[in-house]
Motif scaffolding. Structure first.
Motif, PDB file in Angstrom:
ATOM      1  N   TYR A 284      -1.208  10.475 -13.248  1.00  0.00           N
ATOM      2  CA  TYR A 284      -0.598  10.207 -11.951  1.00  0.00           C
ATOM      3  C   TYR A 284      -0.591  11.408 -11.011  1.00  0.00           C
ATOM      4  N   GLN A 285      -1.184  12.528 -11.387  1.00  0.00           N
ATOM      5  CA  GLN A 285      -1.254  13.671 -10.482  1.00  0.00           C
ATOM      6  C   GLN A 285      -2.168  13.333  -9.299  1.00  0.00           C
ATOM      7  N   ALA A 286      -1.675  13.546  -8.088  1.00  0.00           N
ATOM      8  CA  ALA A 286      -2.449  13.229  -6.889  1.00  0.00           C
ATOM      9  C   ALA A 286      -3.574  14.243  -6.704  1.00  0.00           C
ATOM     10  N   PRO A 287      -4.591  13.905  -5.920  1.00  0.00           N
ATOM     11  CA  PRO A 287      -5.691  14.844  -5.667  1.00  0.00           C
ATOM     12  C   PRO A 287      -5.221  16.192  -5.117  1.00  0.00           C
ATOM     13  N   SER A 288      -4.093  16.205  -4.407  1.00  0.00           N
ATOM     14  CA  SER A 288      -3.553  17.452  -3.851  1.00  0.00           C
ATOM     15  C   SER A 288      -3.033  18.402  -4.917  1.00  0.00           C
ATOM     16  N   GLY A 289      -2.773  17.873  -6.113  1.00  0.00           N
ATOM     17  CA  GLY A 289      -2.143  18.659  -7.169  1.00  0.00           C
ATOM     18  C   GLY A 289      -0.670  18.356  -7.335  1.00  0.00           C
ATOM     19  N   LEU A 290      -0.073  17.670  -6.345  1.00  0.00           N
ATOM     20  CA  LEU A 290       1.331  17.268  -6.435  1.00  0.00           C
ATOM     21  C   LEU A 290       1.450  15.920  -7.143  1.00  0.00           C
ATOM     22  N   TRP A 291       2.700  15.515  -7.386  1.00  0.00           N
ATOM     23  CA  TRP A 291       3.005  14.186  -7.895  1.00  0.00           C
ATOM     24  C   TRP A 291       3.882  13.466  -6.865  1.00  0.00           C
ATOM     25  N   ARG A 292       3.918  12.142  -6.947  1.00  0.00           N
ATOM     26  CA  ARG A 292       4.664  11.348  -5.976  1.00  0.00           C
ATOM     27  C   ARG A 292       6.111  11.149  -6.406  1.00  0.00           C
ATOM     28  N   THR A 293       6.935  10.779  -5.440  1.00  0.00           N
ATOM     29  CA  THR A 293       8.357  10.590  -5.744  1.00  0.00           C
ATOM     30  C   THR A 293       8.574   9.404  -6.684  1.00  0.00           C
ATOM     31  N   ILE A 294       7.751   8.366  -6.585  1.00  0.00           N
ATOM     32  CA  ILE A 294       7.652   7.334  -7.618  1.00  0.00           C
ATOM     33  C   ILE A 294       6.276   7.514  -8.245  1.00  0.00           C
ATOM     34  N   LEU A 295       6.253   7.934  -9.467  1.00  0.00           N
ATOM     35  CA  LEU A 295       5.025   8.468 -10.052  1.00  0.00           C
ATOM     36  C   LEU A 295       3.872   7.479 -10.051  1.00  0.00           C
ATOM     37  N   ASP A 296       4.170   6.202 -10.276  1.00  0.00           N
ATOM     38  CA  ASP A 296       3.103   5.206 -10.409  1.00  0.00           C
ATOM     39  C   ASP A 296       2.921   4.370  -9.151  1.00  0.00           C
ATOM     40  N   ASP A 297       3.453   4.854  -8.016  1.00  0.00           N
ATOM     41  CA  ASP A 297       3.369   4.111  -6.760  1.00  0.00           C
ATOM     42  C   ASP A 297       2.646   4.967  -5.718  1.00  0.00           C
ATOM     43  N   GLU A 298       1.404   4.637  -5.451  1.00  0.00           N
ATOM     44  CA  GLU A 298       0.608   5.439  -4.528  1.00  0.00           C
ATOM     45  C   GLU A 298       1.055   5.315  -3.080  1.00  0.00           C
ATOM     46  N   THR A 299       1.950   4.382  -2.793  1.00  0.00           N
ATOM     47  CA  THR A 299       2.479   4.270  -1.433  1.00  0.00           C
ATOM     48  C   THR A 299       3.711   5.144  -1.221  1.00  0.00           C
ATOM     49  N   SER A 300       4.201   5.785  -2.279  1.00  0.00           N
ATOM     50  CA  SER A 300       5.347   6.681  -2.135  1.00  0.00           C
ATOM     51  C   SER A 300       4.856   8.090  -1.828  1.00  0.00           C
ATOM     52  N   TYR A 301       5.686   8.867  -1.153  1.00  0.00           N
ATOM     53  CA  TYR A 301       5.250  10.191  -0.698  1.00  0.00           C
ATOM     54  C   TYR A 301       5.178  11.195  -1.853  1.00  0.00           C
ATOM     55  N   GLU A 302       4.326  12.198  -1.661  1.00  0.00           N
ATOM     56  CA  GLU A 302       4.243  13.296  -2.622  1.00  0.00           C
ATOM     57  C   GLU A 302       5.479  14.177  -2.476  1.00  0.00           C
TER      58      GLU A 302
END
Length: 391
Positions: A284-302
């Motif tokens: 679930y690590q985003a391409p930016s290197g961060l993770w999102r506030t809801i880990l498995d929800d790509e519509t939630s913010y990093e």
């Protein structure tokens, strides 16, 4: 004599006879080290100067009290985590300013009088325990004694003896939250070791087991934010980023604190739990290197604070040999992404405000972003751990 990549003899005029490529690499390492040390200085300065100038983030209680969870002069989990990040930096660097900030914070808070006791207001006491261990200042001992006794004997419990996540403005009846392990369980264990009260340590172990039992998602290895015995559910089933990051931080801290032998069954259980979580985090690590506030929800913010916690816990766990070295690259990507979110004023940006357990995923996604002491502290942990790469 050393040779270069073209198999030519290095000239004696080369300083120290070092290959130019190695000279370049050494200079780059020095620049990186200086940049991360500079980031630490910026973070500390910002941490102690955060203010809520608008009053938007003040917690106003029904009895008239106003709790400032944002400014450095408050007494909450936010400042407690801030102190812990500060202590870890002092432990590594001997930074006198960090030491003085911690000492003065406790002097000022105790002069004001202790706050009401709850899960979150216990958080500063792990740092106080370390300071007592270092200084022997007898004035600290009554605070450690009284607060730890309250946790052990009087803190409300859920079914099966879990620490109920009581906070300033809610008793959260029969609720377990993953935050509790960082805010109250780790301090209890440290005080137990310090004051030679093994029953505290055993209680801390028990709390880890009951929280793992009800908060881990068996499908992913990640953690749900909360569980309630009233209705027996995990609320929104939220795989909340920062809640998960407390786990990634606290498990290696707990193993190190207890100095458990490698063949200890409880240590093996904790490591298996941690590695299952870290394996899922890789997905679930985003391409930016961060993770999102809801880990498995790509519509939630990093979210940078959670990402800092993940990077710290992963890098430390690899360094200590708790988890496989294959996860190190993921931790380094996370640490570099966190560094990129420390601005010129020393604020870790992209940090979500304090977050209760919610009944819907959307409520997590709606939490506002703002500078917070815990964000600064989690970035301090990450920057400090990353500095081990220059030793």
């Amino acid at each position: 004599m050393p040779v270069n990549t073209k198999n030519q003899i290095l000239k004696p005029t080369d300083p120290f006879n070092i290959h130019p490529l190695l000279q370049h690499q050494s200079a780059a390492l020095d620049a990186d080290r200086d940049d991360y040390r500079h980031a630490i200085d910026l973070l500390i300065n910002n941490l102690v100067n955060i203010e809520d100038t608008s009053g938007e983030f003040l917690l106003r209680l029904t009895d008239g009290r106003v709790i400032d969870t944002k400014a450095w002069h408050g007494f909450e989990w936010t400042q407690g985590v801030g102190l812990y990040g500060m202590y870890k930096i002092w432990e590594m660097t001997g930074d006198k300013r960090a030491w003085d900030i911690m000492i003065n914070w406790f002097e000022d808070r105790f002069a004001e009088g202790s706050p009401s006791r709850n899960i979150n207001t216990v958080a500063p006491f792990i740092t106080l325990a370390y300071l007592f261990e270092r200084t022997g200042d007898r004035r600290y001992l009554p605070y450690l004694d009284v607060w730890a006794e309250w946790v052990y004997n009087e803190l409300p419990r859920t079914e099966e003896g879990g620490f109920q996540h009581i906070v300033y403005n809610s008793v959260n009846n029969q609720q377990l939250w993953d935050d509790t392990l960082m805010m109250s369980v780790l301090p209890l264990a440290k005080i137990g070791l310090l004051l030679n009260r093994p029953h505290y340590v055993e209680e801390a172990k028990r709390q880890f087991m009951v929280h793992i039992k009800y908060l881990t998602d068996r499908k992913t290895g990640l953690w749900f934010h909360g569980w309630t015995f009233e209705g027996r559910h995990n609320f929104a089933n939220a795989l909340w980023g920062r809640g998960n990051s407390w786990v990634t931080i606290v498990i290696p801290e707990f193993i190190e604190l207890l100095n458990l032998p490698k063949d200890d069954a409880f240590r093996m259980f904790l490591i298996e739990t941690l590695e299952a979580q870290v394996k899922a985090l890789a997905q679930y690590q985003a391409p930016s290197g961060l993770w999102r506030t809801i880990l498995d929800d790509e519509t939630s913010y990093e979210e940078a604070a959670a990402s800092a916690g993940f990077a710290y816990g992963i890098l430390k766990s690899v360094r200590k040999g708790y988890i496989s070295k294959e996860y190190e690259a993921m931790g380094i990507r996370g640490a570099k992404a966190v560094r990129a979110h420390i601005n010129a004023e020393g604020e870790l940006t992209q940090v979500s405000f304090g977050t209760p357990v919610f009944n819907s995923i959307q409520e997590y996604k709606d939490i506002p972003l703002t500078s917070m002491p815990f964000g600064q502290a989690m970035a301090l942990l990450t920057m400090g751990e990353f500095m081990y790469r220059f030793i």
